[in-house]
Design an enzyme around this catalytic site. Structure first.
Site, PDB file in Angstrom:
ATOM      1  CG  ASP A  97      -0.298  -0.196   2.527  1.00  0.00           C
ATOM      2  OD1 ASP A  97       0.705  -0.940   2.584  1.00  0.00           O
ATOM      3  OD2 ASP A  97      -0.764   0.375   3.528  1.00  0.00           O
ATOM      4  CD  GLU A 159       3.071  -0.974   7.651  1.00  0.00           C
ATOM      5  OE1 GLU A 159       3.357  -0.909   8.863  1.00  0.00           O
ATOM      6  OE2 GLU A 159       3.131   0.034   6.892  1.00  0.00           O
TER       7      GLU A 159
END
Length: 416
Positions: A97, A159
């Protein structure tokens, strides 16, 4: 000349390449593809919770290489297996991400999505794991590994919001996995440097919300209101001043307010405002004491301001606690890859958080710092708008991942 002279001058027989040489050579051949993948992901970032296209791209590449790959929950994340199904399985995790930051770099691979960029190296983590997996598959298919190797790659979403690891665990990403490894790029260390730390590596991180309710009014007549913004300003100042003063200087604690939410008009005192932030600690005793201290300070500000302040904490990410034996495995491998002079031990834990910690509640694991800074001093900090890496770090990271996976898989008495 006699025959003995001819025997003495004969060329020595070349030694056969070792498995480590084969792995390194495979990664060298794959390096251009790793760079291409990293730059594609960098140019097409997706923030936490929106990583479908990144996941599809990785899934397609891995499937085309013959891997057993599957998409994670809600079309986000990828789990890929390599090696014999019945072998001892070790996992390697990367995150995918991006962050909601505007990319200010002037490079061909700069983010094409306004307001979103890879400012924490997750694109590099993914490309590094990709290279390690392809190298292991290639060398294994050639019969050049010393023994069977079973590895699972986990390309994890979200995350940055500390939810992705739990999602992947619930999905079954750790099923059959006995240990797990990960790396994080480190721009404070030049490329070629590796840093390890057994035990606590990162901090506990709890989400904190301070909801302040007062009485709204006209900006010209604040005496007729109970101003929640004034209370918020006083509370922020009080937290920043008195939380550190109430904590032993040898005990790490960081309270940070990252969001101030409230108000609609510049000439109106609102009725409600929220402060959102984080509490980071390394010790549960310190955590509990700080939580109570924050509540106590809020009660005091509430009383003097005439507002109502509700304090809530949401337990978030725990500490990454590196397994000592797996940390030694990373260290031993790093010495072989970069040399003993380029391996260092991290002296103190980071106050940053990492949801890699969630995996470590199920299996032993270790995360290491992968030097990614430019030697010329042009390095940029994590979570900044001009963040970038020296891409040679990915080659080193892939070598460490691949070599460590093979070493861990040894059928002999496993010292790791």
């Amino acid at each position: 000349m006699d025959a003995s002279h001819h025997q003495n001058t004969a060329a020595p027989r070349a030694l056969s390449p070792t498995w480590t040489q084969h792995v390194d050579e495979a990664i060298d051949r794959l390096f251009d593809r790793m760079v291409e993948l990293r730059r594609h992901i960098h140019a097409h970032p997706e923030p936490s919770g929106e990583e479908q296209e990144t996941s599809q791209h990785l899934y397609g590449l891995l499937s085309d290489e013959g891997f057993n790959a599957r998409i994670g929950p809600e079309g986000r994340g990828v789990v890929v297996d390599c090696g014999p199904e019945n072998g001892r399985r070790i996992g390697v995790r990367a995150d995918i991400d991006a962050l909601k930051i505007q990319d200010r770099k002037t490079v061909p691979y700069r983010s094409q999505r306004p307001g979103v960029m890879h400012a924490c190296g997750h694109d590099a983590h993914s490309a590094t794991l990709f290279g390690a997996l392809l190298a292991l598959k290639s060398v294994g298919s050639e019969g050049r590994l010393p023994w069977p190797v079973t590895v699972r790659g986990i390309f994890q979403p979200s995350e940055e919001t500390a939810t992705g690891a739990l999602e992947m665990i619930a999905y079954g990403a750790l099923a059959g996995v006995e240990a797990i490894l990960a790396a994080h790029v480190d721009p404070t260390r030049p490329v070629g440097r590796i840093a390890i730390r057994p035990g606590v590596l990162t901090a506990n991180c709890d989400a904190m919300c301070l909801a302040i309710s007062g009485q709204g009014g006209h900006a010209a007549r604040p005496h007729e209101s109970k101003d929640p913004i004034a209370a918020a300003a006083q509370l922020i100042s009080t937290l920043y001043q008195f939380v550190p003063r109430a904590t032993d200087s040898q005990d790490a604690v960081v309270v940070t307010i990252g969001q101030v939410i409230g108000g609609e008009n510049p000439n109106v005192i609102p009725e409600h405002i929220e402060l959102r932030g984080t509490l980071r600690t390394l010790d549960q005793r310190v955590r509990q004491a700080t939580v109570e201290h924050v509540r106590q300070l809020a009660r005091g500000i509430s009383e003097v301001s005439g507002t109502k302040i509700e304090v809530s904490f949401e337990s978030g990410v725990g500490s990454v606690e590196n397994d000592p034996l797996l940390t030694r495995l990373i260290g031993d491998t790093a010495v072989d890859v970069v040399g003993e002079d380029n391996l260092e031990e991290i002296l103190r834990p980071s106050m940053g958080s990492e949801d890699f910690a969630a995996y470590l509640g199920h299996v032993p694991g270790a995360m290491f710092r992968l030097g990614s800074g430019y030697a010329a001093g042009e390095s940029t900090s994590l979570h900044t708008s001009n963040f970038d890496i020296d891409e040679r770090a990915m080659k080193i990271g892939a070598r460490i991942f691949a070599r460590a996976v093979v070493a861990w898989s040894s059928p002999e008495l496993n010292s790791y």
